[in-house]
Design an enzyme around this catalytic site. Structure first.
Site, PDB file in Angstrom:
ATOM      1  N   ASP A 103      -8.849   3.652  -6.817  1.00 43.99           N
ATOM      2  CA  ASP A 103      -8.549   3.088  -5.653  1.00 43.99           C
ATOM      3  C   ASP A 103      -8.204   3.717  -4.427  1.00 43.99           C
ATOM      4  O   ASP A 103      -8.349   5.059  -4.681  1.00 43.99           O
ATOM      5  CB  ASP A 103      -6.937   2.209  -5.786  1.00 43.99           C
ATOM      6  CG  ASP A 103      -6.388   1.675  -4.676  1.00 43.99           C
ATOM      7  OD1 ASP A 103      -6.961   0.937  -4.039  1.00 43.99           O
ATOM      8  OD2 ASP A 103      -5.144   2.392  -4.233  1.00 43.99           O
ATOM      9  N   ASP A 105      -6.716   3.650  -0.562  1.00 47.51           N
ATOM     10  CA  ASP A 105      -5.500   3.851   0.156  1.00 47.51           C
ATOM     11  C   ASP A 105      -4.088   4.140  -0.619  1.00 47.51           C
ATOM     12  O   ASP A 105      -3.987   3.307  -1.562  1.00 47.51           O
ATOM     13  CB  ASP A 105      -5.123   2.555   1.232  1.00 47.51           C
ATOM     14  CG  ASP A 105      -6.304   2.838   2.544  1.00 47.51           C
ATOM     15  OD1 ASP A 105      -6.065   3.440   3.344  1.00 47.51           O
ATOM     16  OD2 ASP A 105      -7.278   1.946   2.083  1.00 47.51           O
ATOM     17  N   ASP A 296      -2.220   2.262  -6.574  1.00 49.10           N
ATOM     18  CA  ASP A 296      -0.952   2.330  -6.063  1.00 49.10           C
ATOM     19  C   ASP A 296      -0.505   1.167  -5.823  1.00 49.10           C
ATOM     20  O   ASP A 296       0.734   0.948  -5.366  1.00 49.10           O
ATOM     21  CB  ASP A 296      -0.757   3.360  -4.919  1.00 49.10           C
ATOM     22  CG  ASP A 296      -1.406   2.663  -3.783  1.00 49.10           C
ATOM     23  OD1 ASP A 296      -2.377   2.180  -3.860  1.00 49.10           O
ATOM     24  OD2 ASP A 296      -0.781   2.582  -2.506  1.00 49.10           O
TER      25      ASP A 296
HETATM   26  O1  LIG Z   1      -7.278  -1.334  -2.479  1.00 46.11           O
HETATM   27  P1  LIG Z   1      -6.818   0.010  -1.355  1.00 46.11           P
HETATM   28  O2  LIG Z   1      -7.863   0.705  -1.048  1.00 46.11           O
HETATM   29  O3  LIG Z   1      -5.720   0.373  -1.675  1.00 46.11           O
HETATM   30  O4  LIG Z   1      -6.735  -0.929   0.158  1.00 46.11           O
HETATM   31  C1  LIG Z   1      -5.435  -1.723   0.275  1.00 46.11           C
HETATM   32  C2  LIG Z   1      -5.335  -1.975   1.828  1.00 46.11           C
HETATM   33  O5  LIG Z   1      -5.276  -0.412   2.173  1.00 46.11           O
HETATM   34  C3  LIG Z   1      -5.191  -0.304   3.702  1.00 46.11           C
HETATM   35  O6  LIG Z   1      -4.055  -0.552   4.220  1.00 46.11           O
HETATM   36  C4  LIG Z   1      -2.799   0.407   3.680  1.00 46.11           C
HETATM   37  O7  LIG Z   1      -3.215   1.606   4.008  1.00 46.11           O
HETATM   38  C5  LIG Z   1      -2.986   2.009   5.537  1.00 46.11           C
HETATM   39  C6  LIG Z   1      -3.308   3.344   5.883  1.00 46.11           C
HETATM   40  O8  LIG Z   1      -2.821   4.215   5.110  1.00 46.11           O
HETATM   41  C7  LIG Z   1      -1.455   1.570   5.933  1.00 46.11           C
HETATM   42  O9  LIG Z   1      -1.546   1.812   7.319  1.00 46.11           O
HETATM   43  C8  LIG Z   1      -1.190   0.226   5.529  1.00 46.11           C
HETATM   44  O10 LIG Z   1      -0.028  -0.149   5.895  1.00 46.11           O
HETATM   45  C9  LIG Z   1      -1.480  -0.157   3.871  1.00 46.11           C
HETATM   46  O11 LIG Z   1      -1.311  -1.462   3.777  1.00 46.11           O
HETATM   47  C10 LIG Z   1      -6.225  -0.991   4.447  1.00 46.11           C
HETATM   48  O12 LIG Z   1      -6.125  -0.809   5.907  1.00 46.11           O
HETATM   49  C11 LIG Z   1      -6.330  -2.484   4.136  1.00 46.11           C
HETATM   50  O13 LIG Z   1      -7.302  -2.930   4.553  1.00 46.11           O
HETATM   51  C12 LIG Z   1      -6.529  -2.663   2.573  1.00 46.11           C
HETATM   52  O14 LIG Z   1      -6.500  -4.067   1.995  1.00 46.11           O
END
Ligand SMILES: O=P(O)(O)OC[C@H]1O[C@H](O[C@H]2O[C@H](CO)[C@@H](O)[C@H](O)[C@H]2O)[C@H](O)[C@@H](O)[C@@H]1O
Length: 355
Positions: A103, A105, A296
């Site tokens: 994954d 983020d 995560d």
């Molecule tokens: O599947 P992932 O790669 O984990 O993506 C899930 C979402 O991640 C991002 O948002 C998350 O991370 C951001 C940066 O650290 C944070 O600001 C936010 O609060 C988190 O939810 C991304 O921006 C989303 O579009 C993804 O869906």
């Protein structure tokens, strides 16, 4: 606990948990992954049609509870550190071909306030590059594929963006590549592109009056971020989003880390992407593959569930706090993910020298 207070607790709990988990001298025991309960190797079209989950359960609002030491110890017994239990992981993988799923983020990059600033460190990139030299490797993200590629910048990887709804093979050939270079392999939600664009515009307009709210267009899905919204406005934001979505019954709402995610109501998630990639790599029906999925967030649970059902490989949850999860192991944060990846590479190098 209301949905609202569950949100409010998030950061305080992480701080409390960090204090508990940083205690020295913790011991971990191995927790073997659940074994096979029958195979699940569907072709993508069939998998997309398969509705195994209760649609009513799709929105999960995690109940966050400050962990007591005993709770944390119990949880760690069930989900030991993949670093502390590294030898058990290797024992389970012995004689099998590791395939790595990562994954983005919160796993490869730390969670930050601005989604556009969630860059990956050079050290982490180097660790992922190393892993990809030894094992087929895929990034599986809620982000739009191009965006996550621009963060990771490694052409030798598979990328599954939009929660697995947009899968592309490596643009650079490597010994693990099974697809034609750069081929788009799977886009099960293509028909939803116009509606996603329309809802993106509607949500951007309707959430504009709420300071700090942002809408991210992830091509086949959307993210409404509330990390920078005052807590008192969270409820109003959610209501705005739900009110827009009333007009679009073919879309569903799920929740990640301070983000509301809107996606097509098709049965296709990160778990389907994992299965699809295993098939694309030639491991359909194989007992000699050992997929490792590290993530995560709640959306990663779909992939953990597939691994449990297959009885193959392991899921590793990145979390500092006890969470309900189908993962078998845990790591606390991206720096531990990096360490785990490096250890795997060293082990693979050593085994090659031995063989
Ligand atoms: O599947 P992932 O790669 O984990 O993506 C899930 C979402 O991640 C991002 O948002 C998350 O991370 C951001 C940066 O650290 C944070 O600001 C936010 O609060 C988190 O939810 C991304 O921006 C989303 O579009 C993804 O869906």
């Amino acid at each position: 606990m209301t949905k609202h207070t569950a949100f409010a607790a998030d950061d305080a709990i992480i701080a409390a948990a960090a204090a508990i988990t940083s205690q020295p001298g913790r011991r971990f025991t191995s927790y073997p992954p659940a074994r096979a309960r029958g195979g699940c190797r569907l072709a993508p079209a069939a998998a997309a049609r398969q509705a195994t989950d209760d649609p009513g359960a799709a929105v999960s609002w995690p109940e966050l509870v400050v962990p007591r030491h005993a709770d944390f110890d119990d949880w760690m017994e069930k989900h030991p550190s993949a670093l502390a239990a590294f030898e058990s992981v290797l024992a389970a993988a012995k004689g099998k071909k590791i395939v790595m799923f990562l994954d983005y983020d919160g796993t490869l990059s730390p969670i930050v306030r601005d989604p556009d600033s969630a860059v990956m460190s050079e050290e982490m990139r180097d660790a992922v590059r190393g892993v990809a030299e030894h094992f087929p490797t895929a990034i599986v993200s809620g982000r739009c594929r191009d965006k996550v590629f621009n963060f990771v910048k490694l052409a030798e990887l598979y990328y599954a963006g939009s929660h697995g709804m947009d899968i592309k093979g490596p643009t650079a050939q490597s010994k693990h590549t099974k697809a034609k270079a750069g081929a788009v392999l799977c886009q099960p939600a293509r028909a939803f592109l116009p509606v996603i664009e329309e809802v993106y515009r509607a949500l951007t307009a309707s959430t504009a009056p709420i300071p700090g709210a942002t809408v991210e267009n992830n091509k086949f899905c959307l993210s409404v971020h509330f990390r920078c919204v005052q807590e008192e406005k969270w409820r109003a934001l959610e209501e705005q989003v739900r009110s827009v979505l009333k007009e679009y019954p073919d879309l569903r709402l799920t929740k990640g880390r301070k983000v509301l995610e809107i996606r097509p109501s098709i049965k296709w998630d990160k778990g389907n992407a994992l299965q699809f990639l295993l098939e694309s790599l030639g491991f359909a029906g194989s007992n000699s593959v050992f997929p490792i999925y590290i993530g995560d967030d709640s959306t990663d649970e779909d992939a953990f569930k597939v691994l449990r059902n297959l009885g193959q490989g392991i899921g590793i949850l990145v979390s500092k706090i006890p969470k309900e999860t189908r993962a078998s192991y845990s790591l606390r944060e991206p720096s531990e993910v990096e360490e785990f990846l490096r250890k795997l590479v060293s082990w693979s190098k050593e085994s090659r020298q031995r063989d």
